[in-house]
Enzyme design. Structure first.
Site, PDB file in Angstrom:
ATOM      1  N   TYR A   1      -1.950  28.639  -6.806  1.00 54.91           N
ATOM      2  CA  TYR A   1      -2.273  27.812  -5.641  1.00 54.91           C
ATOM      3  C   TYR A   1      -3.681  27.236  -5.775  1.00 54.91           C
ATOM      4  O   TYR A   1      -3.897  26.034  -5.597  1.00 54.91           O
ATOM      5  CB  TYR A   1      -2.152  28.654  -4.366  1.00 54.91           C
ATOM      6  CG  TYR A   1      -2.358  27.871  -3.088  1.00 54.91           C
ATOM      7  CD1 TYR A   1      -1.310  27.136  -2.521  1.00 54.91           C
ATOM      8  CD2 TYR A   1      -3.582  27.863  -2.430  1.00 54.91           C
ATOM      9  CE1 TYR A   1      -1.485  26.426  -1.340  1.00 54.91           C
ATOM     10  CE2 TYR A   1      -3.766  27.156  -1.255  1.00 54.91           C
ATOM     11  CZ  TYR A   1      -2.714  26.432  -0.714  1.00 54.91           C
ATOM     12  OH  TYR A   1      -2.900  25.724   0.457  1.00 54.91           O
TER      13      TYR A   1
ATOM     14  N   SER B  26      -7.092  21.759  -0.421  1.00 54.14           N
ATOM     15  CA  SER B  26      -7.338  22.998   0.327  1.00 54.14           C
ATOM     16  C   SER B  26      -8.739  23.491   0.016  1.00 54.14           C
ATOM     17  O   SER B  26      -9.296  23.179  -1.039  1.00 54.14           O
ATOM     18  CB  SER B  26      -6.337  24.074  -0.109  1.00 54.14           C
ATOM     19  OG  SER B  26      -6.689  25.337   0.437  1.00 54.14           O
TER      20      SER B  26
ATOM     21  N   ILE C 192       1.155  21.459   9.423  1.00 56.36           N
ATOM     22  CA  ILE C 192       0.138  20.415   9.391  1.00 56.36           C
ATOM     23  C   ILE C 192       0.789  19.031   9.348  1.00 56.36           C
ATOM     24  O   ILE C 192       0.348  18.098  10.024  1.00 56.36           O
ATOM     25  CB  ILE C 192      -0.784  20.630   8.163  1.00 56.36           C
ATOM     26  CG1 ILE C 192      -1.587  21.927   8.335  1.00 56.36           C
ATOM     27  CG2 ILE C 192      -1.711  19.436   7.949  1.00 56.36           C
ATOM     28  CD1 ILE C 192      -2.296  22.413   7.066  1.00 56.36           C
TER      29      ILE C 192
ATOM     30  N   LYS D 221      -4.633  23.226  -6.155  1.00 60.62           N
ATOM     31  CA  LYS D 221      -5.410  22.485  -5.145  1.00 60.62           C
ATOM     32  C   LYS D 221      -6.679  21.888  -5.734  1.00 60.62           C
ATOM     33  O   LYS D 221      -7.099  20.797  -5.340  1.00 60.62           O
ATOM     34  CB  LYS D 221      -5.708  23.388  -3.949  1.00 60.62           C
ATOM     35  CG  LYS D 221      -4.453  23.793  -3.165  1.00 60.62           C
ATOM     36  CD  LYS D 221      -3.707  22.573  -2.628  1.00 60.62           C
ATOM     37  CE  LYS D 221      -2.571  22.941  -1.688  1.00 60.62           C
ATOM     38  NZ  LYS D 221      -1.907  21.767  -1.105  1.00 60.62           N
TER      39      LYS D 221
ATOM     40  N   ASN E  31       1.447  15.782   1.602  1.00 62.53           N
ATOM     41  CA  ASN E  31       0.988  17.032   2.214  1.00 62.53           C
ATOM     42  C   ASN E  31       1.878  18.230   1.917  1.00 62.53           C
ATOM     43  O   ASN E  31       1.446  19.370   2.102  1.00 62.53           O
ATOM     44  CB  ASN E  31       0.897  16.767   3.733  1.00 62.53           C
ATOM     45  CG  ASN E  31       0.872  18.008   4.561  1.00 62.53           C
ATOM     46  OD1 ASN E  31      -0.161  18.665   4.643  1.00 62.53           O
ATOM     47  ND2 ASN E  31       1.998  18.368   5.170  1.00 62.53           N
TER      48      ASN E  31
ATOM     49  N   ASP F  28      12.743  15.883  -2.196  1.00 61.95           N
ATOM     50  CA  ASP F  28      12.059  16.981  -2.884  1.00 61.95           C
ATOM     51  C   ASP F  28      10.935  16.332  -3.688  1.00 61.95           C
ATOM     52  O   ASP F  28      11.193  15.557  -4.617  1.00 61.95           O
ATOM     53  CB  ASP F  28      13.065  17.686  -3.812  1.00 61.95           C
ATOM     54  CG  ASP F  28      12.406  18.781  -4.652  1.00 61.95           C
ATOM     55  OD1 ASP F  28      11.168  18.862  -4.679  1.00 61.95           O
ATOM     56  OD2 ASP F  28      13.157  19.542  -5.293  1.00 61.95           O
TER      57      ASP F  28
END
Ligand code: NAP
Length: 258
Positions: free
Chosen positions: A163, A148, A23, A167, A96, A69
């Site tokens: 995750y 997300s 992306i 998000k 991102n 990083d």
């Protein structure tokens, strides 16, 4: 001037984290096609350099590649200083970079949890606040974060609690910063993509067998493509989105609608 001209990003300086692939690469290409000078930021310097060259050759954008990083505060501060120093300003940024680990919660180690939260949420906090400090001084800027659909629904069947939590955190961090900086010229938005065909999804052995199941659940019957996220970020980075802040824009082919 017509709306398409108004949406152009000529002369704007923008960095993209996770810019070496997926992306990030696709959006960075679109930002440059719209006229911006783009810094490709990634933990993978070789990949970032290759993308920066590809974009410069294709568009004439003044690109740079920076290894960073996003979990390392010194790296992030140095990256933002280098982008602002190179271009003389920072108009927008696309925070991102992100990863996903699929591990059942009861088996997930604290180390695994922290890895995901560090890159996906702490990384966005470090980048957005470092960029925000530059933009607040300037009195303008647009910050775009990648959240997300997993911040809105729990994906099934794969177990990915860290995750999903990270998000949801990106979405609320985005809204919090938008409120804090609303009167200071700095806008903060995020995008929430549905399943998109990238390294993260297509090249993960663990996820490969799931793609058919996701497609069966998806109203459009397919994954999204990275280029289907390009225009929304170009819009958010530019001046025509001047009243858009604190938004979490879901681009998921209606996956989260039921
Ligand atoms: P991708 O192709 O794996 O790209 C992610 C990039 O981020 C890679 O170049 C990766 O480098 C880099 N990266 C990883 N850790 C980093 C760190 N600590 N610092 C700086 N860069 C780092 O993934 P993608 O699918 O394009 O995902 C981009 C973003 O979209 C992520 O935040 C992801 O959660 C989100 N997203 C993706 C989907 C999807 O279905 N693909 C859906 C919703 C949201 P290495 O490859 O060297 O690790």
């Amino acid at each position: 001037m017509g709306i398409i001209e108004k949406m152009r990003l000529d002369g704007k300086a923008i960095y993209v984290t996770g810019g070496a692939s997926g992306i990030g690469k696709s959006v960075a290409t679109a930002l440059a096609e719209a006229g911006a000078d783009v810094a490709i930021v990634d933990i993978n310097l070789e990949g970032a350099e290759a993308v920066a060259k590809e974009i410069a050759d294709a568009t004439g954008s003044k690109t740079i590649a920076i290894r960073c990083d996003v979990t390392n505060q010194e790296d992030v501060e140095a990256m933002v200083a280098e982008v602002a120093g190179t271009y003389g300003k920072l108009d927008a940024c696309f925070n991102n970079a992100g990863i996903c680990l699929n591990v059942p919660a009861e088996e997930m180690t604290f180390e695994q949890w922290n890895k995901v939260i560090n890159i996906n949420l702490n990384g966005v906090f470090l980048c957005a606040t470092a960029a925000g400090r530059v933009m607040l001084k300037q009195g303008y800027g647009s910050i775009i974060n990648t959240a997300s659909m997993s911040g809105h629904i729990v994906n099934v069947p794969q177990p990915q609690c860290a995750y999903n939590a990270s998000k949801a955190g990106v979405s609320m961090l985005t809204k919090s910063l938008a409120i804090e900086w609303a009167k200071k010229g700095v806008r903060v938005n995020c995008i929430s993509p549905g399943y998109i065909g990238t390294d993260l999804t297509l090249n993960s052995e663990a996820l490969k067998p799931l793609i058919e199941q996701w497609n069966a659940m998806a109203p459009m019957g397919r994954l999204g493509r990275p280029e289907e996220l390009q225009s929304i970020v170009v819009y958010l980075a530019g001046d025509t989105s001047s009243f858009t802040t604190g938004s979490d824009i879901i681009v998921d082919g209606a996956f989260t609608c039921f």
